[in-house]
Design a protein around this motif. Sequence first.
Motif, PDB file in Angstrom:
ATOM      1  N   TRP A   9       0.843  -1.196   0.000  1.00 43.65           N
ATOM      2  CA  TRP A   9       0.000   0.000   0.000  1.00 43.65           C
ATOM      3  C   TRP A   9       0.880   1.248   0.000  1.00 43.65           C
ATOM      4  O   TRP A   9       1.897   1.296   0.706  1.00 43.65           O
ATOM      5  CB  TRP A   9      -0.846   0.043   1.267  1.00 43.65           C
ATOM      6  CG  TRP A   9      -1.964  -0.943   1.348  1.00 43.65           C
ATOM      7  CD1 TRP A   9      -1.863  -2.299   1.452  1.00 43.65           C
ATOM      8  CD2 TRP A   9      -3.359  -0.637   1.365  1.00 43.65           C
ATOM      9  NE1 TRP A   9      -3.109  -2.862   1.538  1.00 43.65           N
ATOM     10  CE2 TRP A   9      -4.051  -1.864   1.482  1.00 43.65           C
ATOM     11  CE3 TRP A   9      -4.092   0.544   1.302  1.00 43.65           C
ATOM     12  CZ2 TRP A   9      -5.441  -1.934   1.539  1.00 43.65           C
ATOM     13  CZ3 TRP A   9      -5.474   0.479   1.358  1.00 43.65           C
ATOM     14  CH2 TRP A   9      -6.143  -0.749   1.464  1.00 43.65           C
ATOM     15  N   ILE A  11       0.021   5.123   0.971  1.00 42.07           N
ATOM     16  CA  ILE A  11      -1.061   5.922   1.548  1.00 42.07           C
ATOM     17  C   ILE A  11      -0.548   7.336   1.788  1.00 42.07           C
ATOM     18  O   ILE A  11       0.492   7.531   2.431  1.00 42.07           O
ATOM     19  CB  ILE A  11      -1.554   5.314   2.877  1.00 42.07           C
ATOM     20  CG1 ILE A  11      -1.975   3.851   2.677  1.00 42.07           C
ATOM     21  CG2 ILE A  11      -2.706   6.129   3.449  1.00 42.07           C
ATOM     22  CD1 ILE A  11      -2.345   3.134   3.967  1.00 42.07           C
ATOM     23  N   THR A  14      -0.865  10.224   6.143  1.00 48.70           N
ATOM     24  CA  THR A  14      -0.951   9.218   7.209  1.00 48.70           C
ATOM     25  C   THR A  14      -0.551   9.747   8.588  1.00 48.70           C
ATOM     26  O   THR A  14      -0.477   8.978   9.544  1.00 48.70           O
ATOM     27  CB  THR A  14      -0.051   8.007   6.886  1.00 48.70           C
ATOM     28  OG1 THR A  14       1.287   8.460   6.719  1.00 48.70           O
ATOM     29  CG2 THR A  14      -0.515   7.295   5.640  1.00 48.70           C
ATOM     30  N   GLY A  19      -6.165   8.223   7.152  1.00 42.19           N
ATOM     31  CA  GLY A  19      -4.976   7.677   6.510  1.00 42.19           C
ATOM     32  C   GLY A  19      -4.150   6.875   7.485  1.00 42.19           C
ATOM     33  O   GLY A  19      -3.677   5.770   7.184  1.00 42.19           O
ATOM     34  N   ALA A  23      -3.543   2.725   7.490  1.00 46.01           N
ATOM     35  CA  ALA A  23      -2.167   2.221   7.544  1.00 46.01           C
ATOM     36  C   ALA A  23      -1.996   1.215   8.671  1.00 46.01           C
ATOM     37  O   ALA A  23      -1.376   0.154   8.496  1.00 46.01           O
ATOM     38  CB  ALA A  23      -1.191   3.385   7.714  1.00 46.01           C
ATOM     39  N   VAL A  33       3.259  -1.294   4.027  1.00 45.20           N
ATOM     40  CA  VAL A  33       2.738   0.065   3.897  1.00 45.20           C
ATOM     41  C   VAL A  33       3.860   1.053   3.622  1.00 45.20           C
ATOM     42  O   VAL A  33       4.866   1.091   4.334  1.00 45.20           O
ATOM     43  CB  VAL A  33       1.972   0.491   5.166  1.00 45.20           C
ATOM     44  CG1 VAL A  33       1.593   1.972   5.100  1.00 45.20           C
ATOM     45  CG2 VAL A  33       0.720  -0.360   5.349  1.00 45.20           C
ATOM     46  N   ALA A  35       4.010   4.723   4.033  1.00 46.80           N
ATOM     47  CA  ALA A  35       3.239   5.761   4.707  1.00 46.80           C
ATOM     48  C   ALA A  35       3.880   7.111   4.431  1.00 46.80           C
ATOM     49  O   ALA A  35       5.048   7.331   4.765  1.00 46.80           O
ATOM     50  CB  ALA A  35       3.199   5.492   6.207  1.00 46.80           C
ATOM     51  N   LEU A  86      -3.955   4.620  -1.622  1.00 49.11           N
ATOM     52  CA  LEU A  86      -5.033   5.356  -0.973  1.00 49.11           C
ATOM     53  C   LEU A  86      -4.687   6.834  -1.055  1.00 49.11           C
ATOM     54  O   LEU A  86      -3.809   7.324  -0.346  1.00 49.11           O
ATOM     55  CB  LEU A  86      -5.208   4.912   0.477  1.00 49.11           C
ATOM     56  CG  LEU A  86      -6.260   5.676   1.296  1.00 49.11           C
ATOM     57  CD1 LEU A  86      -7.635   5.603   0.645  1.00 49.11           C
ATOM     58  CD2 LEU A  86      -6.320   5.165   2.729  1.00 49.11           C
ATOM     59  N   ASN A  88      -5.321  10.003  -0.074  1.00 47.58           N
ATOM     60  CA  ASN A  88      -6.084  10.445   1.082  1.00 47.58           C
ATOM     61  C   ASN A  88      -5.759  11.857   1.564  1.00 47.58           C
ATOM     62  O   ASN A  88      -6.575  12.475   2.240  1.00 47.58           O
ATOM     63  CB  ASN A  88      -5.833   9.455   2.234  1.00 47.58           C
ATOM     64  CG  ASN A  88      -6.357   9.935   3.548  1.00 47.58           C
ATOM     65  OD1 ASN A  88      -7.553   9.968   3.788  1.00 47.58           O
ATOM     66  ND2 ASN A  88      -5.442  10.333   4.446  1.00 47.58           N
ATOM     67  N   TYR A 240     -10.348  -0.498   3.914  1.00 41.21           N
ATOM     68  CA  TYR A 240      -9.362  -1.560   3.672  1.00 41.21           C
ATOM     69  C   TYR A 240      -9.997  -2.716   2.891  1.00 41.21           C
ATOM     70  O   TYR A 240      -9.409  -3.220   1.934  1.00 41.21           O
ATOM     71  CB  TYR A 240      -8.795  -2.057   4.998  1.00 41.21           C
ATOM     72  CG  TYR A 240      -7.840  -3.214   4.856  1.00 41.21           C
ATOM     73  CD1 TYR A 240      -6.494  -3.000   4.553  1.00 41.21           C
ATOM     74  CD2 TYR A 240      -8.279  -4.535   4.988  1.00 41.21           C
ATOM     75  CE1 TYR A 240      -5.615  -4.064   4.407  1.00 41.21           C
ATOM     76  CE2 TYR A 240      -7.406  -5.600   4.835  1.00 41.21           C
ATOM     77  CZ  TYR A 240      -6.081  -5.354   4.549  1.00 41.21           C
ATOM     78  OH  TYR A 240      -5.211  -6.416   4.377  1.00 41.21           O
TER      79      TYR A 240
END
Length: 285
Positions: A9, A11, A14, A19, A23, A33, A35, A86, A88, A240
């Motif tokens: 992922w 994101i 975060t 977010g 995570a 992740v 982040a 994502l 976000n 998710y």
Amino acid sequence: MSSFTPKVWLITGTSAGLGRAVAEIALEKGDIVVATARRPSSLDDLAHRYPKDRILILSLDVTQPDQVANAFAEATRVFGRIDVVLNNAGFGHGAELEAMEEDKARAILETNFWGAVNVTKESLRCFRETNPPGVGGRLLQMSSYAGLVGLPALSFYSASKFALIGASETLAAELDPAWNIKVTIIEPGWIRSEWASKSTWSPEHPAYKNSNVPTARIRSAGWDKLATWKDSRRSAEAFYRIASVPNPPLHFLVGKDAIEATRKKIAALSTDIDAYEMWSEGLEE
């Protein structure tokens, strides 16, 4: 032996809120992740909790295209691919449309829309050109039901989310199915996070001081009194899960408030169409 293959992922946004919640869930589920945040130090606890083969923390301002490109390059250098993005990062600011300072209005659009566009472009390039052919990826666009229904005091936040929905709908129609890139626009209602406590306001426009005006009521009561809040953890779990749906929806409304408000808008729109449909008769050449 387990057949579980972790997803990678990426994101944005975060440091806190949804977010951060997504995570944490992805990491708990065994995924990897990347982040990103403007303040990467806010993620130090996650860096101490998980090994480097599970989490990569990067500084990122989504309004800077070169930083976005560098973040994707570093993520794929470390992990070889990205499966889910994502998108976000974003923020809001309260004001009547007439009261919003232009620099603040532009900053909202710059982050919530143009920043999201920067991330979208890099996501597509990565899914199509870095991941193996046909593997594709999932692009989760974090909009809001305020991008479907205009909310008083959030005119430019709503405008940024309306714009993201419009761009994402068009993008989904443009993609070659062979790329296997799935786009889902997440449109949640009010979710308990740092958003309300950290929200800021412009000074009230003098024409809107009447207590019967919607923005005056919101200013007086605050978002906490006027919204039905949902649990951020359970909401993040829904975000998710949608990344694993084989044929995900283009629009993913989360929360009964978002669903009810959107249905009311659809009904009102249908009423207006029916009332004035005859005005369109005979317009064709």
